[in-house]
Design a protein around this motif. Sequence first.
Motif, short mmCIF file in Angstrom:
data_model
loop_
_atom_site.label_atom_id
_atom_site.label_comp_id
_atom_site.label_asym_id
_atom_site.label_seq_id
_atom_site.Cartn_x
_atom_site.Cartn_y
_atom_site.Cartn_z
N HIS A 95 0.83 -1.20 0.00
CA HIS A 95 0.00 0.00 0.00
C HIS A 95 0.86 1.26 0.00
CE1 HIS A 95 -2.24 3.28 2.09
NE2 HIS A 95 -3.04 3.03 1.09
N LYS A 96 1.94 1.24 0.79
CA LYS A 96 2.84 2.40 0.79
C LYS A 96 3.41 2.62 -0.61
CE LYS A 96 2.84 3.66 5.15
NZ LYS A 96 2.30 4.98 5.57
N ARG A 97 3.77 1.50 -1.29
CA ARG A 97 4.32 1.61 -2.63
C ARG A 97 3.28 2.18 -3.60
NH1 ARG A 97 8.39 2.98 -5.70
NH2 ARG A 97 8.42 1.89 -7.69
N TRP A 98 2.04 1.66 -3.52
CA TRP A 98 0.98 2.14 -4.39
C TRP A 98 0.66 3.61 -4.10
CZ3 TRP A 98 -1.74 1.98 -8.57
CH2 TRP A 98 -2.98 2.62 -8.64
N ASP A 99 0.65 3.98 -2.83
CA ASP A 99 0.35 5.35 -2.45
C ASP A 99 1.39 6.31 -3.01
OD1 ASP A 99 -1.52 7.00 -0.95
OD2 ASP A 99 0.14 7.43 0.39
N GLY A 100 2.65 5.94 -2.90
CA GLY A 100 3.71 6.77 -3.46
C GLY A 100 3.62 6.86 -4.98
N PHE A 101 3.29 5.73 -5.62
CA PHE A 101 3.14 5.70 -7.08
C PHE A 101 2.01 6.62 -7.52
CE2 PHE A 101 1.21 3.82 -10.90
CZ PHE A 101 2.32 3.73 -11.73
N ALA A 102 0.86 6.57 -6.81
CA ALA A 102 -0.28 7.41 -7.17
C ALA A 102 0.01 8.88 -6.93
CB ALA A 102 -1.51 6.97 -6.36
N ARG A 103 0.68 9.19 -5.83
CA ARG A 103 1.00 10.59 -5.54
C ARG A 103 1.95 11.17 -6.59
NH1 ARG A 103 -0.40 12.44 -0.47
NH2 ARG A 103 -1.16 10.85 0.99
N ALA A 104 2.90 10.35 -7.04
CA ALA A 104 3.87 10.83 -8.02
C ALA A 104 3.19 11.19 -9.34
CB ALA A 104 4.94 9.77 -8.26
N ARG A 105 2.06 10.58 -9.60
CA ARG A 105 1.34 10.85 -10.86
C ARG A 105 0.12 11.74 -10.66
NH1 ARG A 105 4.42 6.93 -11.01
NH2 ARG A 105 5.32 6.05 -12.92
N ALA A 106 0.06 12.38 -9.48
CA ALA A 106 -0.99 13.36 -9.18
C ALA A 106 -2.38 12.78 -9.37
CB ALA A 106 -0.80 14.61 -10.05
N TRP A 107 -2.57 11.57 -8.81
CA TRP A 107 -3.88 10.93 -8.90
C TRP A 107 -4.72 11.21 -7.66
CZ3 TRP A 107 -2.38 5.35 -10.87
CH2 TRP A 107 -1.92 5.45 -12.18
#
Length: 475
Positions: A339-351
């Motif tokens: 979840h931490k990985r997905w959260d960081g991935f989503a934040r990096a793409r401004a989702w």
Amino acid sequence: MLFTSATFLLFHLAVVALRWVLPRAWVGPLLLVSSYVFYLSWGPIYGLLLGGMTVLGWSVALGLERGWHRRLLLGASVTVVLGVLAWFKYAGFLAAQGAALLRLLGHETGQGRVDILLPLAISFYCFEIISYLVDVHRGDPAERSLWRFALYVAYYPHLIAGPIVRAGELLPQLRVPSAFDGQRFGDGVYLCLVGFTQKLVFADRLSLWADEVFARPGAHASFGVWMGVVAYTGQIFCDFAGYTNIARGASLMLGLELPENFRLPYLSTSLTEFWRRWHMTLSRWLRDYLYISLGGNRQGTLAQYRNLFLTMLLGGLWHGANWTFLFWGALHGAGLALHKRWDGFARARAWGRLRERAPYQLLAWGVTLVFVMVGWVYFRAPTFTLAHEVLGRMFLPVSGPDTLRMAWGAWPAGLRTALVLTLALALAHVLGRFQVGSRMHAWLPAPARGVAWLALVLACYLLAEPREQFIYFQF
């Protein structure tokens, strides 16, 4: 003395009456004596262990405050506390695993069984002593009074199964006993009644179908097995949250406030949020005294994932000496890291905006709840074989007499009960999201509150299915 027994009710009411009749100077000694009477009623011999661990924690804290080889003293004392916990909780398990390994290597050996009776509440009071010692090492003042520290450790409302209370949360209240507050007392009665309802009406009745499915998963079709896992999901929440509400309510009746331990966990839309809502005092303990000690998120992303995984792995082991508990902890550790990985991935793409929309939130809630339920299968099943049989029936559909195609009246009574109680629990979660219960209780005038209390008492009396002790007593 089970919280749901008549013996405990009479005992607690007697302590409450004395608490508000005696002078304030006598409140501490009264609660200390009452707490040891409560604990000794479970097994007198382990009262010596509780007393010995209390004296150890109190004396070591004084040494830490005076600067006596602080790092060495803290390390040695925590090692002793963990060693005592490990001996009682894991010695039998390790002996059995060692014997199994020797047999696998071809060496003749006995059963390798070491029967050690687990002292009630040892996991909880050991964690509280460790947190106290670490806090003193970090700069908090040590408690000078031995009897007051002993009361902090042994205080009977939270002793057996939590919540895990920090010294800074309870000791200041013990130093200056509060005056009687009718509002607080009434809130305590209400919390107790809610807890009794959760345990006697929901948890114990849900356990009937959960036990049936986990005892014979092969005898039920997929829908019935799903409902068995759903029933256990509701059972463990109502059982543990019910205990916590009784503990907090009983403590409020004595004029002392314990921390909240549950906050509608099954409404969580991520695993991180779930652990902020479920067994909150344990989650904070693991974060503050294990995760941060391992390095937290200060050493980079990969180290953070490793620390999350190790924290939850050890959290799973804390729950019991069984490989399924260890795997449950590993599963949640891996889930938190993902979840931490997905959260960081989503934040990096401004989702961020997408994640705030209702369809995404609904999907996230469903995925989180299913993940938690899968974890509960490993938590409940004593062996991997049984856990995988249950999961196989859940995710590889099998038709049978309890499918949705059958009429309501053809379903087993336990299945119908589990379905009704699950819907009621879901409704309670939804209403709790808007604090309907607590707001109505605060809004109702005193006579109406009395009627509401009476309704809860009658529900417990008429619908109770008292079958077993609280689940978390075994931890």
